[in-house]
Every structure is written in structure tokens, then in C-alpha cells.
Scaffold this motif. Structure first.
Motif, PDB file in Angstrom:
ATOM      1  N   CYS A  69     -35.621 -30.327 -11.956  1.00 28.10           N
ATOM      2  CA  CYS A  69     -34.587 -30.695 -10.987  1.00 28.10           C
ATOM      3  C   CYS A  69     -35.261 -31.004  -9.660  1.00 28.10           C
ATOM      4  O   CYS A  69     -36.129 -30.268  -9.210  1.00 28.10           O
ATOM      5  N   CYS A 100     -31.508 -33.306  -5.907  1.00 31.14           N
ATOM      6  CA  CYS A 100     -30.853 -34.431  -5.240  1.00 31.14           C
ATOM      7  C   CYS A 100     -29.376 -34.116  -5.022  1.00 31.14           C
ATOM      8  O   CYS A 100     -28.724 -34.725  -4.177  1.00 31.14           O
ATOM      9  N   GLY A 101     -28.832 -33.191  -5.818  1.00 27.96           N
ATOM     10  CA  GLY A 101     -27.440 -32.788  -5.625  1.00 27.96           C
ATOM     11  C   GLY A 101     -26.418 -33.770  -6.172  1.00 27.96           C
ATOM     12  O   GLY A 101     -25.223 -33.595  -5.976  1.00 27.96           O
ATOM     13  N   CYS A 127     -25.436 -34.323  -9.237  1.00 30.67           N
ATOM     14  CA  CYS A 127     -24.553 -33.722 -10.244  1.00 30.67           C
ATOM     15  C   CYS A 127     -23.558 -32.778  -9.571  1.00 30.67           C
ATOM     16  O   CYS A 127     -22.358 -32.821  -9.848  1.00 30.67           O
ATOM     17  N   CYS A 143     -28.394 -38.117 -13.143  1.00 29.91           N
ATOM     18  CA  CYS A 143     -29.569 -37.286 -12.873  1.00 29.91           C
ATOM     19  C   CYS A 143     -30.852 -38.099 -13.016  1.00 29.91           C
ATOM     20  O   CYS A 143     -31.090 -38.714 -14.048  1.00 29.91           O
TER      21      CYS A 143
HETATM   22  S1  SF4 Z   1     -28.742 -34.672 -10.673  1.00 31.59           S
HETATM   23 FE1  SF4 Z   1     -28.609 -32.437 -10.500  1.00 31.59          FE
HETATM   24  S2  SF4 Z   1     -30.055 -31.656 -12.060  1.00 31.59           S
HETATM   25 FE2  SF4 Z   1     -30.553 -33.805 -11.734  1.00 31.59          FE
HETATM   26  S3  SF4 Z   1     -32.184 -33.752 -10.171  1.00 31.59           S
HETATM   27 FE3  SF4 Z   1     -30.235 -34.036  -9.093  1.00 31.59          FE
HETATM   28  S4  SF4 Z   1     -29.581 -31.946  -8.538  1.00 31.59           S
HETATM   29 FE4  SF4 Z   1     -31.175 -31.752 -10.116  1.00 31.59          FE
END
Ligand code: SF4
Ligand code: FES
Lengths: 150, 204
Positions: free
Chosen positions: B125, B128-129, B131, B176
Motif C-alpha cells: 500500500c 494514496c487513500g 480506496c 488501487c
Molecule cells: S488504493 Fe488503497 S490499498 Fe491501494 S495504495 Fe491506495 S490506499 Fe493503499
């Protein structure tokens, strides 16, 4: 903690979502941890999502998601306490309680943590038990002190 | 709403007041790389990859374009030696966490990032936030959230909510950049509600 007590605490804060952290602190203080049931109850009553509550409950060190002892023993191992013999104090507490930092005994009597500076370096080596601070400790004092806790 | 006039990579660009530099650039077909930006979500400013150089009031500075408002008379440069160097560094740091992420590798090629520059610490992970924010802002389900902070920050599903919501949705999966999210979902579902597949309404 039963959910009635959780409800009482929540009601003291009029179910205000903005009081979330205060409510969690109160539960932590009384129950010595935040149980899954308590957190779900808070989430339901305040209308705050569990993801948000879990983020906050894991963000602050004041909260614990596993049961802690009735007495929280913090041994300062900051620089000043270190040079004044924190190591010896810590060793004697570990011997007396059988705990390593981060652990809690099976009777839920003590939880042991090390901390880095509690802001009274002149009193080093320093130990805090719950909200009380003891300074200028020798190894023997420490053990005697712990024996006075129920 | 009033308009502002700025310059991006030599192009005269009009933007509505309050729009970010990134939005202004997109509207003018100027590409700025991003990792944590999504048009349906509130700007986050987490990955810093969209950093650009802005000259304003006679001074030049680096700003995060997805959260920096466009304003009159700005002169924006989306690629420069300094900007590229920063993006390269960000990508190298992220690649230490997710060394096989296609998204990161592709961007890495563009900026000459070396995926082996830093010791691997595969957390997958990259925080990036996308999700977490998509689930909260668009789906209003709050099935996935952040835990802890700083270097230990990680995402986690809330099993009770995930069991109810996720099997039929999974809209966050393609967002993601590293597949860490799918892995977290598979893990939580196998630990906490292994029967989800059978409980869910049949797909055919
Ligand atoms: S989408 Fe969610 S799980 Fe994937 S990198 Fe970003 S924060 Fe992490
Ligand atoms: S896209 Fe701007 S900080 Fe991530």
C-alpha cells in the motif's frame, strides 16, 4: 464495560460526534481498553463510521485495543533518566512483575511501558504509576512501591 | 463564477475561480501525473507527484497542483529539472514499498526512477487513500479505512461492513495503483467471512 455504562458516558456528551475522542478517553480510563463491543456501540450512537473510529483508536497511543492492567507503569528511559539509571529501575520492575515493556500480566494488574521523557528530568530516574510520578528512584524503592498497589 | 487567466507550459489557460491548477491543466489538455487524485473525490494532496513549479508575484515556488488554486497571472511549469527530480525521488521511495506496481513502474520509466535505489520494504500500500476515500465519499459505505499513523499507517477493512458491502461492489479494486487493496480484501474475507461468495446474490 457493559453497554449501559458506555451509553451513560455517551449521553454525558449529548451523543455529540465531536466528542468522540473525549468519549473514547473516558472508556479507556474506566475499562483500561476499548473493546470491539464498546467501539461498535459508540459508532452506532454517534453515527460515526467504524473506519473513522478505528483510525482514531489506532492513531493515538492513549488508546488500547487489547486489555490493559489496572495500573499503568511507565518507566522513563529518556536521556536524563537513562544516565541516572533507568536501566536498573526497568530491570527491577521487569523482575518484580515478570513483564517486558508492552506487556500486561494475566491478572490485569500491571501494564508496563517505557516512555521517553515525562518532563521532569531533574527527578530522574522517574517512574509513573497511573497518574502519580515517582522520582529519584533506586531499584529497591521501585519494588516496594509496586508492592503497595492492589 | 468568475474566471482566472493563467499560463501553463506556455499555453494561455482559463479556469473557473477556485479550480486547482491540476484541473485547469486537465481542461487545457496538459498532462500532470497523479497517484492520489480522482475526479469524483475531494482533493487529497497525499502523493505529491503532481508537484509543479509556479511563478507568482515575481517568485517561483513548488506547489502541489491538485490542491493549489489556480489564480490570475500564474506561470506554471509542469516539467522542469527540479520537478522531474522530485517526481523521480517520490517514485523511487514508493517503489521500495510496491516494487512491482505497473502504475509506478510506468511512471518510473518516464522519470528515470531506479526501483532498486532504496531497500525494499514491501508494504504494497502506498497510502494514496483512493480506496478509503472512494468508499467513504462515493459509496458512503466506509468499509475500508486507515489504521495507525506515520510509517505504520495501513489500510484495513472493517470485517462486519466488508462482509455486507464489498462482494457486490469492488469498485475500489481498479483504483488501487498497487493491488494492495485486493490482497487486503482477500485476506479479510478469508479470515472473517469466508462464506461471502455463497451468501451474495448469484451473479448469473
Ligand atoms: S488504493 Fe488503497 S490499498 Fe491501494 S495504495 Fe491506495 S490506499 Fe493503499
Ligand atoms: S495527485 Fe496531487 S498530491 Fe497526489
Amino acid at each position: 464495560m457493559d453497554s449501559e455504562r458506555v451509553d451513560q458516558i455517551i449521553e454525558e456528551y449529548q451523543c455529540e460526534a465531536s466528542a468522540l475522542i473525549q468519549i473514547l478517553l473516558r472508556i479507556q480510563e474506566e475499562a483500561h481498553w476499548l473493546s470491539s463491543n464498546a467501539l461498535h456501540r459508540v459508532s452506532e450512537r454517534l453515527g460515526v463510521s467504524m473506519t473513522r473510529i478505528m483510525h482514531i483508536a489506532t492513531f493515538y497511543k492513549a488508546f488500547s485495543l487489547v486489555p490493559k492492567g489496572r495500573h499503568e507503569v511507565h518507566i522513563c528511559v529518556g536521556t536524563a533518566c537513562h544516565v541516572r539509571g533507568a536501566e536498573r529501575v526497568l530491570d527491577s520492575v521487569e523482575d518484580a512483575t515478570g513483564l517486558k515493556p508492552g506487556e500486561t500480566d494475566l491478572d490485569l494488574k500491571f501494564s508496563l511501558e517505557t516512555v521517553n521523557c515525562v518532563g521532569c528530568c531533574a527527578l530522574g530516574p522517574v517512574m509513573q504509576v497511573d497518574k502519580k510520578t515517582y522520582g529519584k528512584l533506586s531499584a529497591a524503592d521501585t519494588v516496594n512501591l509496586l508492592q503497595s498497589y492492589e | 463564477m468568475s474566471e482566472v487567466l493563467l499560463q501553463i507550459d506556455g499555453k494561455e489557460v482559463r479556469a473557473t475561480e477556485g479550480a486547482s491548477i491540476l484541473e485547469a491543466a486537465c481542461a487545457a489538455d496538459v498532462f500532470i501525473p497523479t497517484l492520489c487524485h480522482h475526479e469524483k473525490l475531494e482533493p487529497h494532496g497525499g502523493c505529491r507527484l503532481c508537484m509543479v513549479e509556479v511563478e507568482e508575484h515575481g517568485r517561483s515556488k513548488l506547489v502541489v497542483s491538485c490542491i493549489y488554486p489556480a489564480a490570475n497571472d500564474q506561470v506554471v511549469t509542469t516539467r522542469s529539472e527540479q520537478v522531474d527530480r522530485i517526481r523521480k525521488m517520490i517514485l523511487e521511495l514508493l517503489l521500495a514499498h510496491a516494487p512491482d506496481s505497473e502504475t509506478l513502474l510506468e511512471l518510473g520509466r518516464e522519470y528515470g526512477a531506479d526501483r532498486n535505489r532504496f531497500d525494499k520494504e514491501a508494504s504494497f500500500c502506498i497510502n494514496c487513500g483512493l480506496c478509503v476515500r472512494y468508499c467513504a465519499e462515493v459509496k458512503k459505505a466506509d468499509a475500508v479505512g486507515f489504521l495507525d499513523r506515520g510509517t505504520r499507517r495501513d489500510i484495513s477493512f472493517i470485517p462486519e461492513i466488508a462482509a455486507r458491502e464489498c462482494w457486490q461492489c469492488k469498485e475500489c479494486f481498479p483504483l488501487c495503483p498497487t493491488s494492495a487493496l485486493q490482497a487486503a480484501y482477500v485476506l479479510v474475507s478469508s479470515l472473517a467471512f469466508p462464506g461471502a461468495r455463497h451468501q451474495a446474490p448469484s451473479e448469473c
